[in-house]
Design an enzyme around this catalytic site. Structure first.
Site, PDB file in Angstrom:
ATOM      1  N   SER A  13      -5.330  -0.047  13.380  1.00 10.48           N
ATOM      2  CA  SER A  13      -5.992   1.256  13.531  1.00 10.48           C
ATOM      3  C   SER A  13      -6.534   1.371  14.948  1.00 10.48           C
ATOM      4  O   SER A  13      -6.814   0.356  15.597  1.00 10.48           O
ATOM      5  CB  SER A  13      -7.169   1.354  12.552  1.00 10.48           C
ATOM      6  N   LYS A  30      -9.773  -4.526  11.631  1.00  8.25           N
ATOM      7  CA  LYS A  30      -8.558  -4.045  12.297  1.00  8.25           C
ATOM      8  C   LYS A  30      -8.362  -4.729  13.656  1.00  8.25           C
ATOM      9  O   LYS A  30      -7.225  -4.946  14.089  1.00  8.25           O
ATOM     10  CB  LYS A  30      -8.609  -2.521  12.431  1.00  8.25           C
ATOM     11  N   ALA A  55     -13.926  -4.287  12.796  1.00 10.93           N
ATOM     12  CA  ALA A  55     -13.727  -5.728  13.035  1.00 10.93           C
ATOM     13  C   ALA A  55     -12.479  -6.220  12.309  1.00 10.93           C
ATOM     14  O   ALA A  55     -11.707  -7.029  12.843  1.00 10.93           O
ATOM     15  CB  ALA A  55     -14.959  -6.511  12.576  1.00 10.93           C
ATOM     16  N   TYR A  75     -14.915  -2.338   9.027  1.00 10.01           N
ATOM     17  CA  TYR A  75     -13.545  -1.808   9.144  1.00 10.01           C
ATOM     18  C   TYR A  75     -12.994  -2.076  10.542  1.00 10.01           C
ATOM     19  O   TYR A  75     -11.882  -2.589  10.696  1.00 10.01           O
ATOM     20  CB  TYR A  75     -13.548  -0.314   8.840  1.00 10.01           C
ATOM     21  N   ASP A 127      -1.755  -7.138  -5.845  1.00 11.21           N
ATOM     22  CA  ASP A 127      -2.985  -7.103  -5.042  1.00 11.21           C
ATOM     23  C   ASP A 127      -2.771  -8.068  -3.880  1.00 11.21           C
ATOM     24  O   ASP A 127      -2.624  -9.283  -4.097  1.00 11.21           O
ATOM     25  CB  ASP A 127      -4.168  -7.529  -5.925  1.00 11.21           C
ATOM     26  N   VAL A 128      -2.769  -7.546  -2.653  1.00  9.07           N
ATOM     27  CA  VAL A 128      -2.440  -8.397  -1.491  1.00  9.07           C
ATOM     28  C   VAL A 128      -3.496  -9.465  -1.210  1.00  9.07           C
ATOM     29  O   VAL A 128      -3.262 -10.358  -0.399  1.00  9.07           O
ATOM     30  CB  VAL A 128      -2.192  -7.562  -0.204  1.00  9.07           C
ATOM     31  N   GLY A 165       0.834  -1.210   0.000  1.00  8.07           N
ATOM     32  CA  GLY A 165       0.000   0.000   0.000  1.00  8.07           C
ATOM     33  C   GLY A 165       0.861   1.250   0.000  1.00  8.07           C
ATOM     34  O   GLY A 165       0.533   2.253   0.635  1.00  8.07           O
ATOM     35  N   ARG A 208       0.926   5.845  -1.779  1.00  4.74           N
ATOM     36  CA  ARG A 208       0.613   7.186  -1.244  1.00  4.74           C
ATOM     37  C   ARG A 208       0.413   7.073   0.274  1.00  4.74           C
ATOM     38  O   ARG A 208       0.585   6.003   0.846  1.00  4.74           O
ATOM     39  CB  ARG A 208      -0.653   7.707  -1.918  1.00  4.74           C
TER      40      ARG A 208
END
Ligand code: NAI
Length: 271
Positions: A154, A171, A169, A167, A75-76, A12, A15
Site C-alpha cells: 500500500s 505494509k 507498519a 496498518y 485463512d492465510v 483475498g 471481492r
C-alpha cells in the site's frame, strides 16, 4: 513471462482488488485459484470480510472466461490452511507459477488506544500471511522453473499516517520482505515485486477510512472520498480494482523487473 496457460493463486479474492486481479489474470490467459477466508468475520476485524458467496462469484467470473478455476476457503494466517490450499491447487490445476498475496485487513485508531489483539491480527494477516503464502509457494514455483510473486502492499507502507500505525507498519514490512525475497529468489528465476495501491472505494476504505477522514477533515462521510482523492492525487481521482489488476499483470509479464514497490495512486505518493 507469457501468461497463457500459467497457473496463478490470488488470496483475498472474494471481492475488491483480489477479484479484479483474478479476472485480469484469467483474461491474460491464466488458470486461477481464488482463495479467501470467506467467512465474513475473523473475530477481531471490525468490518465484514469477504463471504463464500462472494468468492463463488469471483470463481464464476473466471470460469466464464474459459479458464480453469478453483475456489478455496483458507485463512492465510494458518499454516495448515495455506499448505492445504497449495495441495488443492496442485491437484486441481497441476502446479503454480504465480502467487498474488493480496489478502489484507485494516484497523484504524490511535496507538494509545489500539488493543494488542488488533495489533497482532493486522500483523498476522498482512505480514505473516504474506510470509506463509510465499514459504509454501516457493518450492512449487521452483519446481516449474521459476515464476512470479506479487505482494499487495500500500502507499501506507511508504508514508506513515496518524491513526493507521499498525496498518502502515504492516505494509512497510511487506515492502521490505519483497526486497529480501527478490534478492533471495532471483537465482531461482522468481521475480518478486510489491504493488502499492493508493485509494480505492472498496470495503476497507468505505467502512474504515471514510469515517476516520470525515472526522479528521469535518466533511460528510459520503463526500469525503472524492474530496480526499482530489486533494491527495495529481490526477485528482481514486483508483479502481482494475487499475491494480493492470499493474499486477504488468509485473507478472515483465522479464527484468524485481524488488520494486510499484505505486498505483494517480500521483498520490511519488516515492
Ligand atoms: P477488501 O476488504 O475488499 O478485500 C480483502 C479480502 O481479503 C477480503 O475478501 C477478505 O475476506 C480477505 N481476507 C481478510 N483476511 C483474510 C485472511 N486471514 N485470509 C484470507 N483472506 C482474508 O479490501 P481491498 O481494498 O480489496 O484490499 C485488498 C488488498 O489491497 C489489501 O491487502 C489491502 O491492504 C490493499 N490495499 C487497499 C487499498 C484501498 O484503498 N482499498 C489501498 C492500498 C492497499
Amino acid at each position: 513471462m507469457d501468461l497463457e496457460g500459467k497457473v496463478a493463486l490470488v488470496t483475498g479474492a472474494a471481492r475488491g482488488i483480489g477479484r479484479a486481479i483474478a479476472i485480469g489474470l484469467a483474461h491474460a490467459g491464466c488458470d486461477v485459484a481464488v482463495a479467501d477466508i470467506a467467512q465474513n468475520q475473523d473475530g477481531i476485524t471490525v468490518y465484514p470480510l469477504g463471504s463464500d458467496a462472494e468468492l463463488a462469484v469471483t470463481a464464476g467470473q473466471v470460469r466464464k472466461l474459459g479458464r480453469g478455476c478453483t475456489a478455496i476457503q483458507a485463512d492465510v494466517t494458518k499454516p495448515a490452511d495455506v499448505e492445504q490450499m497449495m495441495q488443492t491447487i496442485e491437484q486441481r490445476l497441476g502446479g503454480l507459477d504465480i502467487l498474488v498475496a493480496n489478502a489484507g485487513i485494516i484497523m484504524a485508531g490511535p496507538v494509545a488506544s489500539m488493543s494488542e489483539a488488533e495489533w497482532d491480527r493486522i500483523f498476522s494477516v498482512n505480514v505473516k500471511g504474506v510470509f506463509l503464502c510465499a514459504r509454501a509457494a516457493i518450492p512449487r514455483l521452483v519446481a516449474r522453473g521459476g515464476g512470479r510473486i506479487v505482494n499487495v502492499a500500500s502507499v501506507a507502507g511508504k508514508t506513515g499516517r496518524a491513526g493507521l500505525a499498525g496498518y502502515c507498519a504492516s505494509k512497510a514490512a511487506v515492502i521490505s520482505m519483497t526486497q529480501s525475497m527478490a534478492e533471495e529468489l532471483g537465482p531461482m528465476k522468481i521475480a518478486v515485486n510489491a504493488i502499492c495501491p493508493g485509494y480505492l472505494k472498496t470495503a476497507m476504505f468505505t467502512q474504515v477510512l471514510n469515517p476516520l477522514l470525515a472526522r479528521l477533515y469535518h466533511v460528510p462521510e459520503d463526500e469525503v472520498f472524492e474530496r480526499f482523492v482530489q486533494r491527495q492525487t495529481f490526477l485528482g481521482r481514486g483508483q479502481t480494482p482494475e487499475d491494480i489488476a493492470e499493474a499486477t499483470i504488468y509485473l507478472c509479464r515483465a522479464e527484468n523487473v524485481t524488488g520494486i514497490a510499484l505505486t498505483v495512486a494517480g500521483g498520490g505518493e511519488v516515492h
